[in-house]
Design a protein around this motif. Structure first.
Motif, PDB file in Angstrom:
ATOM      1  N   PHE A 239       3.346   3.336 -13.055  1.00 14.03           N
ATOM      2  CA  PHE A 239       2.802   4.542 -12.442  1.00 14.03           C
ATOM      3  C   PHE A 239       3.480   4.723 -11.094  1.00 14.03           C
ATOM      4  O   PHE A 239       3.707   3.749 -10.373  1.00 14.03           O
ATOM      5  N   VAL A 240       3.791   5.954 -10.749  1.00 15.05           N
ATOM      6  CA  VAL A 240       4.280   6.325  -9.418  1.00 15.05           C
ATOM      7  C   VAL A 240       3.298   7.363  -8.913  1.00 15.05           C
ATOM      8  O   VAL A 240       2.909   8.258  -9.658  1.00 15.05           O
ATOM      9  N   TRP A 241       2.895   7.260  -7.654  1.00 12.87           N
ATOM     10  CA  TRP A 241       1.805   8.105  -7.184  1.00 12.87           C
ATOM     11  C   TRP A 241       1.938   8.462  -5.712  1.00 12.87           C
ATOM     12  O   TRP A 241       2.665   7.815  -4.959  1.00 12.87           O
ATOM     13  N   THR A 242       1.196   9.488  -5.338  1.00  9.13           N
ATOM     14  CA  THR A 242       1.041   9.905  -3.942  1.00  9.13           C
ATOM     15  C   THR A 242      -0.446  10.107  -3.696  1.00  9.13           C
ATOM     16  O   THR A 242      -1.099  10.842  -4.436  1.00  9.13           O
ATOM     17  N   ASP A 243      -0.966   9.422  -2.680  1.00  7.32           N
ATOM     18  CA  ASP A 243      -2.371   9.565  -2.293  1.00  7.32           C
ATOM     19  C   ASP A 243      -2.437  10.133  -0.883  1.00  7.32           C
ATOM     20  O   ASP A 243      -1.715   9.679   0.010  1.00  7.32           O
ATOM     21  N   THR A 244      -3.303  11.095  -0.680  1.00  7.53           N
ATOM     22  CA  THR A 244      -3.524  11.690   0.640  1.00  7.53           C
ATOM     23  C   THR A 244      -4.832  11.139   1.196  1.00  7.53           C
ATOM     24  O   THR A 244      -5.898  11.341   0.613  1.00  7.53           O
ATOM     25  N   TRP A 245      -4.710  10.424   2.307  1.00  8.07           N
ATOM     26  CA  TRP A 245      -5.853   9.807   2.982  1.00  8.07           C
ATOM     27  C   TRP A 245      -6.251  10.670   4.168  1.00  8.07           C
ATOM     28  O   TRP A 245      -5.397  11.241   4.846  1.00  8.07           O
TER      29      TRP A 245
ATOM     30  N   VAL B  65       4.127   0.151  -1.534  1.00  4.97           N
ATOM     31  CA  VAL B  65       3.467   1.326  -0.989  1.00  4.97           C
ATOM     32  C   VAL B  65       4.048   1.607   0.390  1.00  4.97           C
ATOM     33  O   VAL B  65       4.295   0.684   1.160  1.00  4.97           O
ATOM     34  N   GLN B  66       4.333   2.862   0.636  1.00  5.29           N
ATOM     35  CA  GLN B  66       4.797   3.329   1.943  1.00  5.29           C
ATOM     36  C   GLN B  66       3.695   4.201   2.521  1.00  5.29           C
ATOM     37  O   GLN B  66       3.155   5.048   1.814  1.00  5.29           O
ATOM     38  N   VAL B  67       3.378   4.002   3.791  1.00  3.45           N
ATOM     39  CA  VAL B  67       2.306   4.764   4.436  1.00  3.45           C
ATOM     40  C   VAL B  67       2.879   5.461   5.661  1.00  3.45           C
ATOM     41  O   VAL B  67       3.543   4.829   6.480  1.00  3.45           O
ATOM     42  N   ARG B  68       2.613   6.773   5.759  1.00  6.70           N
ATOM     43  CA  ARG B  68       3.017   7.557   6.937  1.00  6.70           C
ATOM     44  C   ARG B  68       1.791   8.270   7.475  1.00  6.70           C
ATOM     45  O   ARG B  68       0.996   8.793   6.702  1.00  6.70           O
ATOM     46  N   PHE B  69       1.682   8.287   8.794  1.00  9.77           N
ATOM     47  CA  PHE B  69       0.521   8.905   9.444  1.00  9.77           C
ATOM     48  C   PHE B  69       0.882  10.246  10.053  1.00  9.77           C
ATOM     49  O   PHE B  69       1.970  10.418  10.601  1.00  9.77           O
ATOM     50  N   TYR B  70      -0.071  11.173   9.955  1.00  7.30           N
ATOM     51  CA  TYR B  70       0.031  12.503  10.531  1.00  7.30           C
ATOM     52  C   TYR B  70      -1.311  12.818  11.186  1.00  7.30           C
ATOM     53  O   TYR B  70      -2.164  13.469  10.573  1.00  7.30           O
ATOM     54  N   GLY B  71      -1.527  12.291  12.372  1.00  5.37           N
ATOM     55  CA  GLY B  71      -2.810  12.479  13.043  1.00  5.37           C
ATOM     56  C   GLY B  71      -3.909  11.770  12.277  1.00  5.37           C
ATOM     57  O   GLY B  71      -3.831  10.564  12.043  1.00  5.37           O
ATOM     58  N   ASN B  72      -4.935  12.524  11.850  1.00  4.93           N
ATOM     59  CA  ASN B  72      -6.048  11.913  11.118  1.00  4.93           C
ATOM     60  C   ASN B  72      -5.808  11.895   9.604  1.00  4.93           C
ATOM     61  O   ASN B  72      -6.736  11.686   8.831  1.00  4.93           O
ATOM     62  N   MET B  73      -4.545  12.098   9.201  1.00  2.67           N
ATOM     63  CA  MET B  73      -4.174  12.031   7.783  1.00  2.67           C
ATOM     64  C   MET B  73      -3.079  10.987   7.591  1.00  2.67           C
ATOM     65  O   MET B  73      -2.311  10.711   8.502  1.00  2.67           O
ATOM     66  N   ALA B  74      -3.032  10.442   6.395  1.00  5.74           N
ATOM     67  CA  ALA B  74      -1.971   9.511   6.026  1.00  5.74           C
ATOM     68  C   ALA B  74      -1.566   9.816   4.589  1.00  5.74           C
ATOM     69  O   ALA B  74      -2.400  10.175   3.760  1.00  5.74           O
ATOM     70  N   ILE B  75      -0.295   9.689   4.319  1.00  2.00           N
ATOM     71  CA  ILE B  75       0.236   9.830   2.967  1.00  2.00           C
ATOM     72  C   ILE B  75       0.698   8.446   2.522  1.00  2.00           C
ATOM     73  O   ILE B  75       1.509   7.804   3.205  1.00  2.00           O
ATOM     74  N   ALA B  76       0.168   7.987   1.397  1.00  2.00           N
ATOM     75  CA  ALA B  76       0.583   6.712   0.814  1.00  2.00           C
ATOM     76  C   ALA B  76       1.293   7.028  -0.495  1.00  2.00           C
ATOM     77  O   ALA B  76       0.766   7.765  -1.330  1.00  2.00           O
ATOM     78  N   GLN B  77       2.489   6.484  -0.650  1.00  2.00           N
ATOM     79  CA  GLN B  77       3.257   6.671  -1.887  1.00  2.00           C
ATOM     80  C   GLN B  77       3.671   5.302  -2.384  1.00  2.00           C
ATOM     81  O   GLN B  77       4.110   4.456  -1.601  1.00  2.00           O
ATOM     82  N   GLY B  78       3.520   5.081  -3.684  1.00  2.29           N
ATOM     83  CA  GLY B  78       3.855   3.769  -4.209  1.00  2.29           C
ATOM     84  C   GLY B  78       4.011   3.766  -5.710  1.00  2.29           C
ATOM     85  O   GLY B  78       4.016   4.819  -6.359  1.00  2.29           O
TER      86      GLY B  78
END
Length: 151
Positions: free
Chosen positions: A126-132, A97-110
């Protein structure tokens, strides 16, 4: 002209809000990144364990996901499907899983590797993108998109 200036100001603010956090702030996200990584691992494992409490905790009430067949699903549906998933899945493990932050949001892809109890294919990924989103003091997933990939 005033409206034009206001539009430029709004665009600049929006752009700044969506820009990746500077490296100095990234270290401030270490605890959040650890939480997100652990939560993603727990969600992957819940497919085989049926532990719906993980899904209940990490998905926001207004969560919307897209499954590998292009169908939309909500939190309540994912909670219910997680409870019954062990009937179909023998195992499901987080690969990375890779996590990148954008202020109060994070994108996790794994990606995850799974094994089914019955049916074909028996193994897959499974390959996915989750928006936190950090809201009301906690990180939760507000959107997800899942794909089935070759093993």
């Amino acid at each position: 002209m005033k409206a034009h200036s206001a539009l430029i100001a709004v665009c600049a603010l929006a752009s700044a809000a969506l820009a990746p956090a500077p490296a100095a702030s990234q270290s401030g996200n270490a605890a959040a990144e650890q939480f997100i990584r652990l939560s993603e691992k727990q969600w992957a494992e819940s497919v085989a364990s049926g532990d719906a409490s993980v899904v209940q905790r990490i998905l926001a009430e207004d969560f919307v996901g897209v499954d590998p067949k292009g169908r939309f699903y909500r939190k309540a549906q994912m909670v219910e499907e997680t409870r019954s998933a062990p009937k179909y899945f023998l195992s499901n493990h987080l690969n990375d899983v890779q996590v990148r932050f954008y202020g109060n949001m994070a994108i996790a892809q794994g990606s995850e590797t799974w094994e089914r109890r019955t049916g074909e294919p028996k193994h897959g990924r499974f390959v996915w993108t989750d928006t936190w989103l950090r809201r009301n003091g906690k990180w939760q997933i507000v959107a997800a998109e899942d794909l089935t990939a070759p093993p």
